[in-house]
Write a protein that holds these residues in place. Structure first.
Motif: not given
Lengths: 176, 157
Positions: A44-46, A164, A167, A170-171, A174, B35, B38, B42, B90, B93-96, B110-111
């Protein structure tokens, strides 16, 4: 003497933080789900186009991915399919994406809420979509978002995908 | 009988305790804002990154002012909120997007190799640096509004 005492107190603060947060880190690691990604950074990197994405999306079934509109390809296990279908019934994903549910550990499955259901007992589709291995082994549970041009723009393991779906939306939203 | 000095010390400790409880409750609130199971990953990343950044800034400010910074538990919390701000978006509802790295490296942190273990080490180094600076500057007790920081941040007096 007083300065020495104060320095000791500061050292104790450092030690408490190190031990406390270290234990929390270990506890968090132990509490991970067998269906989670082995590397949580990729779960889930988003954001779209992570890693080597975008790449062309393999065909799941005739007409899937759909041409000209987004497609969501969900990978699910047969014993969890009913829960996913219930969630899909109530879901309102933006952009009216085509939804394909791939039942990865059975020859086929039934889900009226999904456009297409295909079996993938050999996990060939899961591999071709580049879904990463789960922590506990076995078929992956997650999804890929394919744009209208037929490219995979997002993929992730998500053991809680049925809970979810917003989510996923959301993707999809995007996508350019 | 309690002496005035002992009473003042106890009062400081109580205020400090209260701030610690507030900080823990606030961090639990940030954790709960995620939510999914996992979320821990984060939360840890952005906490370590935000807190490390704040601790270095606090240390530099303390060195320049030759005095401990006020409300030391608030700085890491605010930096944590900044670091995880895209996650609030996020949830709405706004993606990264990659430009969101302006929030203390929200995407790329994160990486890093070693993942959260690396950031844990960075955090411990930053905390050590901050505490070492505190041992060499005056506490903030001179400021009556900020006395509660004296016991945590108390350096040599």
């Amino acid at each position: 003497m007083r300065g020495l005492r104060l320095d000791r107190r500061l050292a104790v603060i450092w030690l408490l933080a190190a031990v406390g947060l270290g234990l929390l880190l270990v506890a968090a690691r132990l509490a991970r789900d067998p269906l989670d990604d082995r590397d949580p950074a990729w779960q889930r990197p988003g954001f779209l186009d992570a890693g080597e994405l975008p790449v062309p999306a393999p065909q799941v079934a005739p007409g899937v991915p759909a041409d000209g509109r987004p497609t969501v390809v969900i990978f699910e296990r047969a014993d969890r399919l009913a829960q996913l279908c219930r969630a899909l019934k109530g879901a309102a994903l933006p952009g009216r994406p085509a939804t394909a549910v791939v039942v990865v550990d059975a020859t086929t499955g039934r889900c009226d809420a999904a456009g297409t259901v295909v079996g993938d007992p050999e996990r060939a589709l899961a591999r071709s979509y580049g879904l990463r291995p789960t922590r506990g082994g076995g078929p992956p549970v997650g999804y890929a978002v394919v744009d209208g041009g037929g490219a995979i723009r997002y993929r992730t393991l998500d053991p809680a995908v049925a809970d979810q779906l917003a989510e996923v939306g959301t993707m999809v939203a995007a996508l350019p | 009988m309690t002496t005035p000095v002992a009473a003042e010390g106890a009062g400081r400790a109580l205020r400090l305790c209260l701030w610690c409880v507030v900080a823990v409750v606030a961090e639990v609130g940030l954790y709960a804002s995620y939510r999914g199971h996992d979320a821990r990953f984060h939360w840890f990343t952005h906490f370590f990154v935000g807190a490390s950044f704040a601790l270095v800034v606090m240390a530099v400010v303390a060195l320049r002012r030759r005095r401990a910074v006020p409300v030391p538990l608030v700085w890491p919390f605010i930096a944590h909120v900044v670091a995880m701000f895209p996650d609030f978006l996020f949830a709405a509802g706004i993606a990264h997007q990659r430009w969101m790295d302006v929030f203390l490296g929200h995407i790329s942190t994160h990486f890093v190799p070693g993942r959260n273990l690396t950031w844990f080490v960075v955090f411990l180094l930053a905390l050590g640096f901050y505490l070492a600076v505190l041992g060499r500057v005056s506490p903030v007790q001179e400021d009556p509004d900020q006395r509660f920081t004296g016991s945590v941040t108390g350096g040599r007096s």
